[in-house]
Design an enzyme around this catalytic site. Structure first.
Site, short mmCIF file in Angstrom:
data_model
loop_
_atom_site.label_atom_id
_atom_site.label_comp_id
_atom_site.label_asym_id
_atom_site.label_seq_id
_atom_site.Cartn_x
_atom_site.Cartn_y
_atom_site.Cartn_z
N ARG A 72 0.86 -1.20 0.00
CA ARG A 72 0.00 0.00 0.00
C ARG A 72 0.88 1.24 0.00
O ARG A 72 1.32 1.72 1.05
CB ARG A 72 -0.90 0.01 1.23
CG ARG A 72 -1.77 1.23 1.33
CD ARG A 72 -2.82 1.31 0.26
NE ARG A 72 -3.81 0.24 0.36
CZ ARG A 72 -4.57 -0.16 -0.65
NH1 ARG A 72 -4.43 0.43 -1.84
NH2 ARG A 72 -5.46 -1.12 -0.50
N ARG A 96 1.67 -6.52 -10.10
CA ARG A 96 2.22 -5.98 -8.84
C ARG A 96 2.48 -7.06 -7.79
O ARG A 96 2.96 -6.77 -6.71
CB ARG A 96 1.31 -4.89 -8.28
CG ARG A 96 -0.12 -5.33 -8.01
CD ARG A 96 -0.94 -4.14 -7.51
NE ARG A 96 -2.35 -4.49 -7.31
CZ ARG A 96 -3.20 -3.75 -6.63
NH1 ARG A 96 -2.80 -2.60 -6.10
NH2 ARG A 96 -4.47 -4.11 -6.49
N HIS A 164 0.40 3.54 -10.44
CA HIS A 164 -0.58 3.96 -9.42
C HIS A 164 0.13 4.73 -8.28
O HIS A 164 0.13 4.29 -7.14
CB HIS A 164 -1.25 2.69 -8.88
CG HIS A 164 -2.50 2.90 -8.10
ND1 HIS A 164 -2.55 3.60 -6.92
CD2 HIS A 164 -3.78 2.48 -8.32
CE1 HIS A 164 -3.78 3.58 -6.44
NE2 HIS A 164 -4.54 2.93 -7.27
N GLU A 269 -2.26 9.05 -10.77
CA GLU A 269 -1.85 7.85 -11.50
C GLU A 269 -1.83 8.13 -13.00
O GLU A 269 -2.80 8.72 -13.52
CB GLU A 269 -2.82 6.72 -11.18
CG GLU A 269 -3.01 6.49 -9.68
CD GLU A 269 -4.32 5.80 -9.34
OE1 GLU A 269 -4.93 6.13 -8.32
OE2 GLU A 269 -4.72 4.92 -10.13
O1 TA6 Z 1 -6.95 4.11 -8.63
C1 TA6 Z 1 -7.98 4.31 -7.71
C2 TA6 Z 1 -8.49 2.94 -7.28
O2 TA6 Z 1 -9.01 2.23 -8.37
C3 TA6 Z 1 -9.51 3.14 -6.17
O3 TA6 Z 1 -10.82 2.87 -6.61
C4 TA6 Z 1 -9.03 2.16 -5.08
O4 TA6 Z 1 -9.58 0.89 -5.28
C5 TA6 Z 1 -7.53 2.19 -5.32
O5 TA6 Z 1 -7.40 2.17 -6.74
C6 TA6 Z 1 -6.74 1.14 -4.60
O6 TA6 Z 1 -6.92 -0.09 -5.21
P1 TA6 Z 1 -6.14 -1.36 -4.55
O7 TA6 Z 1 -6.52 -2.52 -5.40
O8 TA6 Z 1 -4.68 -1.06 -4.59
O9 TA6 Z 1 -6.65 -1.42 -3.13
#
Ligand code: TA6
Length: 295
Positions: A72, A96, A164, A269
């Site tokens: 995260r 990932r 991301h 992102e």
């Molecule tokens: O990029 C934004 C997003 O799609 C949010 O909707 C949220 O789900 C975030 O990515 C994090 O996604 P993850 O799969 O890393 O928890």
């Protein structure tokens, strides 16, 4: 390759050193510790250029490398799809959480370092296609990341992708994001999916989850609290995603770092998603490149 083999083959004194942590995963320290990358996911975890009091990338206080699990924070690689497809497959693809291979390392003229990793497959249980993807990270006083996909099979491939990137900020209520004025976006917050148009710059006061489409615009994040501006310039990327979970979603996610780690992060992102999903014909390649500068 193990750590010794990687250091023998690709290590660069003071610029690139591989080591393994107690998870057993292999990490790399780049540019004298200004950056750190986990080979699982080709995941850039940390970047704090000289002169910056705070890291430029945000990482949850609770995050630590675990085999098969994404981190995260930092720069998760969303590939070969962006977003959620169905309940039984991981959101944002599997790049990932797989083990990428190191293929090249080079010192850079500016005293930085370039590290190139790749993932290639004849097929994957979640996506049965032949494909190769490379991630190239150039770390110095600024940061460049390239994500290059090649269709090595004999069928057209649909790819959506994103770097991301989680940015460290002083506080979500203090920052403004410039550069997206007039750009159309899909508002995905709170289960919505509405097409809107951006009016002016963005400030944040609630969950924000927007996929800006058909735009290669350069963005600038203004953070008076940390007295810095972060410029995100991209080539080959026509979608920009802006995301803060805000308090309720952050609590539900449970890994943003208590009590309010979410206040110190904002995702900007750079990718190709939704309307900008790519179709690669056999032999085609596509490169997404992002240049991050801190001023
Ligand atoms: O990029 C934004 C997003 O799609 C949010 O909707 C949220 O789900 C975030 O990515 C994090 O996604 P993850 O799969 O890393 O928890």
């Amino acid at each position: 390759m193990n750590v010794e083999q990687l250091n023998r083959e690709f290590g660069l004194p003071k610029l690139l050193n591989f080591f393994s942590d107690d998870s057993g995963l292999i990490l790399a320290d780049l540019a004298g510790g200004q950056a750190r990358l986990c080979l699982q996911g080709a995941h850039l975890m940390h970047w704090q250029p000289k002169g910056q009091a705070q890291p430029v990338l945000w990482m949850s206080r609770e995050a630590k490398p675990v085999a098969g699990k994404s981190l995260r924070g930092g720069v998760p690689v969303c590939w070969p799809w962006f977003g959620s497809r169905s309940a039984d497959v991981p959101a944002h693809g599997y790049a990932r959480t797989v083990l990428w291979q190191v293929v090249d390392s080079q010192p850079l003229p500016n005293g930085g370092v370039r590290l190139t990793l790749c993932w290639s497959q004849d097929a994957h249980p979640l996506w049965p296609h032949a494909c190769r993807v490379e991630l190239r990270v150039e770390v110095g006083c600024d940061l460049r990341i390239s994500l290059m996909t090649c269709n090595t099979g004999n069928q057209p491939l649909e790819i959506s992708e994103a770097l991301h990137t989680y940015f460290r900020i002083s506080d979500i209520a203090a920052v403004r994001l410039h550069g997206l004025d007039g750009v159309d976006y899909w508002d995905k917050a709170a289960g919505r999916s509405e097409l809107c148009t951006q009016d002016g710059s963005l400030s944040f006061a609630e969950e924000t989850d927007r996929v800006y489409v058909n735009s290669a615009a350069t963005c600038m994040l203004e953070d008076p609290g940390l007295k810095r501006r972060i410029v995100v310039e991209k080539v080959g990327s026509f979608s920009t995603v802006v995301w803060t979970p805000w308090v309720d979603k952050a609590r539900r996610m449970g890994d943003m770092g208590e009590p309010d780690g979410w206040r110190e992060m904002l995702c900007i992102e750079s990718g190709n998603a939704l309307d900008n999903t790519l179709t690669l014909l056999p032999g085609d390649r596509h490169s997404l490149q992002v240049h991050y500068q801190v001023t």
